[in-house]
Design a protein around this motif. Structure first.
Motif, PDB file in Angstrom:
ATOM      1  N   ALA A  60       6.481   8.193  -8.290  1.00 31.56           N
ATOM      2  CA  ALA A  60       5.321   7.779  -7.498  1.00 31.56           C
ATOM      3  C   ALA A  60       4.044   7.853  -8.318  1.00 31.56           C
ATOM      4  CB  ALA A  60       5.207   8.663  -6.258  1.00 31.56           C
TER       5      ALA A  60
ATOM      6  N   SER B  20       1.135  -0.255   1.736  1.00 31.89           N
ATOM      7  CA  SER B  20       2.118  -0.203   2.813  1.00 31.89           C
ATOM      8  C   SER B  20       2.480  -1.594   3.313  1.00 31.89           C
ATOM      9  CB  SER B  20       1.584   0.638   3.976  1.00 31.89           C
ATOM     10  OG  SER B  20       0.491  -0.008   4.617  1.00 31.89           O
TER      11      SER B  20
ATOM     12  N   ARG C 162       7.103   2.984  -4.305  1.00 31.63           N
ATOM     13  CA  ARG C 162       6.111   3.712  -3.520  1.00 31.63           C
ATOM     14  C   ARG C 162       5.061   4.380  -4.398  1.00 31.63           C
ATOM     15  NH1 ARG C 162       9.213   7.582   0.614  1.00 31.63           N
ATOM     16  NH2 ARG C 162       9.979   8.346  -1.399  1.00 31.63           N
TER      17      ARG C 162
ATOM     18  N   LEU D 290       1.945   6.528  -0.166  1.00 32.33           N
ATOM     19  CA  LEU D 290       3.117   6.126   0.605  1.00 32.33           C
ATOM     20  C   LEU D 290       4.178   7.222   0.589  1.00 32.33           C
ATOM     21  CD1 LEU D 290       3.587   2.378  -0.425  1.00 32.33           C
ATOM     22  CD2 LEU D 290       2.496   3.299   1.608  1.00 32.33           C
TER      23      LEU D 290
ATOM     24  N   SER E 124       5.753  10.029   3.951  1.00 34.53           N
ATOM     25  CA  SER E 124       7.147  10.204   4.357  1.00 34.53           C
ATOM     26  C   SER E 124       7.382  11.536   5.049  1.00 34.53           C
ATOM     27  CB  SER E 124       8.064  10.089   3.132  1.00 34.53           C
ATOM     28  OG  SER E 124       7.791  11.124   2.195  1.00 34.53           O
TER      29      SER E 124
END
Length: 278
Positions: A71, A216, A225, A229, A233
């Protein structure tokens, strides 16, 4: 003795007020960092207290669950590519509008300024439709191109005002010496834009790194992601893992905070520095 006289009660009051306001702005950071070092039961019991003992288990869990290295790399690539493109496109566009003033260029500049007041929420559905038709969905490059469209208006506006302060005589001298229009821009003008370019990079980085809504909409694959984002989660329909979410938020914010603290002096330079010294 003269220095002591200048330090008045009014100045002391302003300094105290500034410190108090600074501490108020730091309160959210305290809650995020302090609660990220607590177990969930301790966090739920009292969010304002300091942790009884530092618990780093949240960070080790978050590192794995979020796939943080992936990420982080996605956010870094998107932020860097977006900044490079925005600086190049916006500086060249603003230079053309300033140095080749015409009714058409003035209308284009007005269009850029007018685009700044359009809220993103009003165009996000058409954006998704257009992006899907031209193959920009679920792609880091597609997201970067979208950032070009949304960021160029403000950047052109800032460059436009700064380029006006650059003396035209410098460019005329370079032209007389045989430099091409592109040579004049890249060798003469663009280096003089460094203070403003640095300021723009800082502002764009804060925006792009922390942005959630546009990624998103564009990115669907888990491996693409970004940090915002991945942090989201931890919030499901029925559960909210605040201990892990706050640890993820701390990890995500830390790089951009370090970047901002390292570069903040250049914001002042971008405001105060003249385009020509001497």
């Amino acid at each position: 003795m003269e220095t002591v006289k200048k330090y008045s009660a009014r100045l002391f009051t302003l300094e105290v007020l500034g410190i108090v306001l600074g501490l108020l702005f730091l309160i959210p950071f305290y809650f995020v960092v302090a609660n990220s070092l607590k177990t969930f039961p301790e966090l739920a019991a009292n969010t304002a207290k300091l942790p009884k003992e530092l618990y780093f288990g949240n960070y080790t869990k978050v590192w794995t669950i979020m796939k943080f290295p992936s990420a982080f790399l996605n956010s870094l690539i998107i932020t860097v590519l977006s900044n490079v493109g925005l600086v190049v496109i916006s500086s060249m566009a603003a230079y053309r509008m300033v140095r080749n003033s015409s009714k058409f260029n003035n209308l284009v500049f007005i269009a850029f300024v007018a685009a700044m007041v359009i809220p993103f929420q009003s165009i996000m559905i058409p954006l998704v439709k257009v992006a899907s038709e031209v193959g920009l969905m679920d792609s880091k490059l597609g997201l970067v191109i979208c950032y070009f469209g949304f960021g160029v208006s403000l950047n052109v506006f800032l460059y436009h005002g700064y380029i006006k302060s650059i003396p035209l005589e410098i460019e005329e001298s370079a032209t007389v010496d045989g430099s091409s229009p592109y040579g004049v821009f890249w060798r003469i003008v663009f280096p003089l834009l460094k203070p403003m370019s640095t300021t723009i990079v800082i502002l764009n980085s804060l925006w792009i790194w922390n942005d959630y809504l546009l990624p998103s909409l564009v990115l669907n694959s888990p491996e693409l992601r970004t940090i915002p984002l991945a942090t989201f989660s931890f919030f499901g329909q029925y559960t909210k893992q605040w201990d892990l979410a706050l640890a993820g938020l701390t990890l995500g914010v830390l790089p951009i905070v370090i970047f901002f603290l390292a570069m903040q002096k250049h914001i002042v330079e971008g405001i105060t520095a003249g385009s020509v010294k001497g």
